[in-house]
Design a protein around this motif. Structure first.
Motif, short mmCIF file in Angstrom:
data_model
loop_
_atom_site.label_atom_id
_atom_site.label_comp_id
_atom_site.label_asym_id
_atom_site.label_seq_id
_atom_site.Cartn_x
_atom_site.Cartn_y
_atom_site.Cartn_z
N ASP A 78 -37.16 -83.17 -97.04
CA ASP A 78 -37.80 -84.18 -97.88
C ASP A 78 -37.77 -85.56 -97.24
O ASP A 78 -38.63 -86.39 -97.52
CB ASP A 78 -37.15 -84.23 -99.26
CG ASP A 78 -37.45 -82.97 -100.09
OD1 ASP A 78 -38.33 -82.18 -99.68
OD2 ASP A 78 -36.79 -82.79 -101.13
N ASP A 81 -39.82 -84.63 -93.11
CA ASP A 81 -41.16 -84.02 -93.07
C ASP A 81 -41.48 -83.40 -94.43
O ASP A 81 -41.47 -82.17 -94.59
CB ASP A 81 -41.22 -82.95 -91.96
CG ASP A 81 -42.62 -82.41 -91.73
OD1 ASP A 81 -43.58 -82.91 -92.38
OD2 ASP A 81 -42.76 -81.48 -90.91
N PRO A 82 -41.78 -84.24 -95.45
CA PRO A 82 -41.96 -83.76 -96.82
C PRO A 82 -43.02 -82.67 -97.00
O PRO A 82 -42.94 -81.89 -97.94
CB PRO A 82 -42.37 -85.02 -97.59
CG PRO A 82 -41.87 -86.15 -96.76
CD PRO A 82 -41.93 -85.68 -95.34
N ASP A 83 -43.99 -82.59 -96.11
CA ASP A 83 -45.06 -81.59 -96.24
C ASP A 83 -44.71 -80.24 -95.62
O ASP A 83 -45.46 -79.28 -95.75
CB ASP A 83 -46.35 -82.11 -95.62
CG ASP A 83 -46.89 -83.32 -96.35
OD1 ASP A 83 -46.69 -83.41 -97.59
OD2 ASP A 83 -47.49 -84.20 -95.70
N ARG A 84 -43.58 -80.17 -94.95
CA ARG A 84 -43.19 -78.93 -94.26
C ARG A 84 -42.80 -77.84 -95.26
O ARG A 84 -42.09 -78.09 -96.23
CB ARG A 84 -42.02 -79.19 -93.32
CG ARG A 84 -41.57 -77.94 -92.61
CD ARG A 84 -40.43 -78.22 -91.69
NE ARG A 84 -39.94 -76.97 -91.13
CZ ARG A 84 -39.36 -76.86 -89.96
NH1 ARG A 84 -39.20 -77.93 -89.23
NH2 ARG A 84 -38.94 -75.70 -89.55
N ASP A 85 -43.26 -76.62 -94.99
CA ASP A 85 -42.89 -75.45 -95.80
C ASP A 85 -41.68 -74.80 -95.13
O ASP A 85 -41.72 -74.49 -93.95
CB ASP A 85 -44.06 -74.47 -95.86
CG ASP A 85 -43.74 -73.23 -96.68
OD1 ASP A 85 -42.70 -73.20 -97.36
OD2 ASP A 85 -44.55 -72.28 -96.63
#
Length: 100
Positions: A78, A81-85
């Motif tokens: 978070d 790289d908040p967009d990382r799955d």
């Protein structure tokens, strides 16, 4: 731009080096070269904190105990790289989108 730095401060009196090392290993296994460094810092007095770029991610006293690996990875993700799955770590306890 420099890569994120993780700092794990652990209590030597409480013998938490192995726990700190395991958490460092989990983060390095997941994020690899996306991290600039993971540093283990010996401390005393029951301290166990994890910071990312000087942002407090986890504090044993504040947050009540220790995070599990999935939770720690989510908290670090978070920040860096908040967009990382994170794959299965993100879906623990939730139904997959593919399930009918």
């Amino acid at each position: 731009m420099s890569l994120p730095q993780i700092r794990i401060t652990y209590c030597t009196q409480c013998m938490w080096l192995l726990r700190a090392g395991w958490m460092a290993q989990e983060l390095l296994s997941t994020f690899g070269t996306e991290l600039g460094e993971v540093t283990l810092v010996p401390g005393t007095g029951g301290v166990f904190t994890i910071t990312c770029n000087d942002t407090l991610v986890w504090d044993r006293k504040r947050d009540g105990g220790f995070p599990d690996a999935a939770k720690l990875k989510q908290l670090v993700r978070d920040i860096i790289d908040p967009d990382r799955d994170l794959g299965h770590s993100d879906r623990k306890g939730h139904k997959s989108k593919d399930q009918a």
